[in-house]
Design a protein around this motif. Sequence first.
Motif, PDB file in Angstrom:
ATOM      1  N   PHE A  32     -35.197  -5.367  25.184  1.00  0.00           N
ATOM      2  CA  PHE A  32     -34.658  -5.050  23.858  1.00  0.00           C
ATOM      3  C   PHE A  32     -34.463  -3.543  23.715  1.00  0.00           C
ATOM      4  N   ALA A  33     -35.461  -2.774  24.171  1.00  0.00           N
ATOM      5  CA  ALA A  33     -35.371  -1.311  24.085  1.00  0.00           C
ATOM      6  C   ALA A  33     -34.226  -0.777  24.949  1.00  0.00           C
ATOM      7  N   VAL A  34     -34.091  -1.329  26.157  1.00  0.00           N
ATOM      8  CA  VAL A  34     -33.018  -0.893  27.055  1.00  0.00           C
ATOM      9  C   VAL A  34     -31.652  -1.229  26.460  1.00  0.00           C
ATOM     10  N   THR A  35     -31.543  -2.422  25.855  1.00  0.00           N
ATOM     11  CA  THR A  35     -30.285  -2.832  25.231  1.00  0.00           C
ATOM     12  C   THR A  35     -29.916  -1.906  24.080  1.00  0.00           C
ATOM     13  N   LYS A  36     -30.906  -1.524  23.291  1.00  0.00           N
ATOM     14  CA  LYS A  36     -30.652  -0.596  22.183  1.00  0.00           C
ATOM     15  C   LYS A  36     -30.166   0.751  22.701  1.00  0.00           C
ATOM     16  N   GLY A  95     -26.198  -5.581  33.713  1.00  0.00           N
ATOM     17  CA  GLY A  95     -26.891  -6.535  32.848  1.00  0.00           C
ATOM     18  C   GLY A  95     -27.438  -7.721  33.617  1.00  0.00           C
ATOM     19  N   ILE A  96     -26.639  -8.249  34.546  1.00  0.00           N
ATOM     20  CA  ILE A  96     -27.093  -9.377  35.365  1.00  0.00           C
ATOM     21  C   ILE A  96     -28.300  -8.975  36.212  1.00  0.00           C
ATOM     22  N   THR A  97     -28.228  -7.778  36.794  1.00  0.00           N
ATOM     23  CA  THR A  97     -29.320  -7.305  37.653  1.00  0.00           C
ATOM     24  C   THR A  97     -30.612  -7.135  36.863  1.00  0.00           C
ATOM     25  N   ILE A  98     -30.514  -6.533  35.684  1.00  0.00           N
ATOM     26  CA  ILE A  98     -31.701  -6.339  34.848  1.00  0.00           C
ATOM     27  C   ILE A  98     -32.304  -7.687  34.460  1.00  0.00           C
ATOM     28  N   ILE A 120     -36.352  -1.889  35.934  1.00  0.00           N
ATOM     29  CA  ILE A 120     -35.556  -2.205  34.742  1.00  0.00           C
ATOM     30  C   ILE A 120     -35.165  -0.928  34.005  1.00  0.00           C
ATOM     31  N   PHE A 121     -36.121  -0.008  33.885  1.00  0.00           N
ATOM     32  CA  PHE A 121     -35.836   1.254  33.198  1.00  0.00           C
ATOM     33  C   PHE A 121     -34.740   2.033  33.920  1.00  0.00           C
ATOM     34  N   ILE A 122     -34.824   2.080  35.256  1.00  0.00           N
ATOM     35  CA  ILE A 122     -33.820   2.816  36.037  1.00  0.00           C
ATOM     36  C   ILE A 122     -32.447   2.165  35.902  1.00  0.00           C
ATOM     37  N   TRP A 123     -32.411   0.823  36.030  1.00  0.00           N
ATOM     38  CA  TRP A 123     -31.140   0.114  35.897  1.00  0.00           C
ATOM     39  C   TRP A 123     -30.575   0.230  34.484  1.00  0.00           C
ATOM     40  N   GLY A 124     -31.462   0.411  33.499  1.00  0.00           N
ATOM     41  CA  GLY A 124     -30.996   0.582  32.128  1.00  0.00           C
ATOM     42  C   GLY A 124     -30.485   1.981  31.848  1.00  0.00           C
TER      43      GLY A 124
END
Length: 219
Positions: A18-22, A40-43, A65-69
């Motif tokens: 949710f935080a990454v999406t924001k 998005g698919i990878t995360i 996840i943080f890096i991919w975001g």
Amino acid sequence: MDIYHVIWRSIVLVLLLFAVTKLTGKRQIAQLSFFEYVTGITIGGIAAEMSTGLEKSFWHGATAIFIWGIIPLLAGIATLKSRKIREWIEGKPTVIIQNGHIIEQNLAKEKYSIDELLELLRMKGIFQLSDVEYALIETNGALNALLKKGKRPIRYDGEESEKESYVVILEGNIQFEALAKAKQTPLWLQTELQKRKVKIEQVFIAQADSEKNLTIELY
């Protein structure tokens, strides 16, 4: 117990996603670039794996996840600063119809079939290729089309009747059912082709309506 580990991992990962999406913005799915779609698919795949993969380090997954975001966030900032970077990451819109004619190499480049193109046009209320001044595929895969002057809708409160066109030849083959819907016969179609000195196998697509208007697009 393992079930409790799965629960707390899942809750934390949902909050992290949710935080990454924001951070990455509020684009709808149809507005995502190919780069953002893959990210998005990878995360999502990493999050799913980390929820149940108890043998793997939770913090390693959270870091991934943080890096991919953060990558699409930085890429988005770069695209705002540089047009060249934006074109390299997101690509350019591709013109697929010009002056009522399909640009076949561009259609093939975008991996669209003629049926898919016609469906997208119909979804926009366009049934006749010759009415289109130009149409292009945007970087997010959406189709936008500009009608020719005189074919653009007029805004007023009265009703306006429209002639529906049917694809009567597709890739060199007569579409007999569509020809019948257009209230025309194979003989009429053959006669029209002979008038224009065109053979059926030369026709990429042809459209006709009940008023005997025939539009032909050759290979």
